[in-house]
Design a protein around this motif. Structure first.
Motif, PDB file in Angstrom:
ATOM      1  N   LYS A  96      -0.857   5.667   0.733  1.00 29.34           N
ATOM      2  CA  LYS A  96       0.402   6.284   1.155  1.00 29.34           C
ATOM      3  C   LYS A  96       0.235   7.772   1.455  1.00 29.34           C
ATOM      4  O   LYS A  96       0.845   8.284   2.390  1.00 29.34           O
ATOM      5  CB  LYS A  96       1.474   6.043   0.099  1.00 29.34           C
ATOM      6  N   SER A 105       5.611   7.192   4.635  1.00 30.98           N
ATOM      7  CA  SER A 105       4.771   6.493   3.664  1.00 30.98           C
ATOM      8  C   SER A 105       5.571   5.576   2.741  1.00 30.98           C
ATOM      9  O   SER A 105       5.009   4.661   2.144  1.00 30.98           O
ATOM     10  CB  SER A 105       3.969   7.498   2.841  1.00 30.98           C
ATOM     11  N   ASN A 106       6.872   5.780   2.626  1.00 35.73           N
ATOM     12  CA  ASN A 106       7.695   4.894   1.793  1.00 35.73           C
ATOM     13  C   ASN A 106       7.848   3.508   2.415  1.00 35.73           C
ATOM     14  O   ASN A 106       8.195   2.560   1.734  1.00 35.73           O
ATOM     15  CB  ASN A 106       9.068   5.513   1.550  1.00 35.73           C
ATOM     16  N   TYR A 145       3.083  -2.031   8.037  1.00 39.56           N
ATOM     17  CA  TYR A 145       4.088  -1.020   8.386  1.00 39.56           C
ATOM     18  C   TYR A 145       4.881  -1.571   9.552  1.00 39.56           C
ATOM     19  O   TYR A 145       4.301  -1.947  10.579  1.00 39.56           O
ATOM     20  CB  TYR A 145       3.407   0.300   8.769  1.00 39.56           C
TER      21      TYR A 145
END
Length: 159
Positions: A96, A105-106, A145
């Motif tokens: 992350k 990154s969350n 992602y």
């Protein structure tokens, strides 16, 4: 005298016709531009969108590689209080942190699980808790992602 007047009249008529055609070409150019601007802009934004997409993809691959390097050497990170983190949390944090420069990154999802000697993933690996096993165990790290297209025209073309 009458013979010299006729050619003069024809020259004047030709000049009017040439001038008339020049005005209609401006309309042609406008119509051609109107027909070509949408495909051109779609291609331009498509190139930009794919560049941004591939930057995200490359960044996620690089971040996953960095997490695996940390896992291979068996190193662990320290949390905010200076306490050592677990091996799994250290891998996730490294991924992350590395991906955070380009993407949120969350929203990066990370799965860590042990694999057998045949290198097959276990059944329902998405539901398993992160488990890197021991340093001698084989493990797999998967990341995901969900990329959202910036230009709304490009997304539906690829779906």
């Amino acid at each position: 005298m009458g013979g010299s007047m006729k050619p003069m009249k024809l020259q004047t008529t030709r000049w009017c016709l040439l001038r008339k055609n020049q005005h209609s070409e401006k309309g042609h150019t406008t119509v051609e531009l109107a027909l070509l601007i949408l495909p051109f802009l779609t291609m331009l934004f498509g190139v930009m969108e794919f560049g941004w997409y591939f930057l995200h993809q490359h960044t996620l691959q690089h971040a996953t590689r960095e997490g695996m390097r940390l896992a291979l050497v068996g190193e662990t990170l320290l949390d905010e209080q200076g306490q050592p983190m677990t091996r799994e949390d250290s891998i996730i944090q490294t991924i992350k942190d590395t991906a955070g420069g380009v993407m949120d990154s969350n929203q990066v999802q990370v799965w860590i699980f042990k694999v057998g000697s045949n290198y097959e993933s276990p059944m329902n690996w998405e539901d398993l808790a992160p488990n890197a096993g021991n340093p001698a165990d084989f493990m797999r790290v998967k990341t995901r992602y969900d990329y959202h297209f910036i230009f709304p025209v490009i997304g539906p073309l690829l779906s």
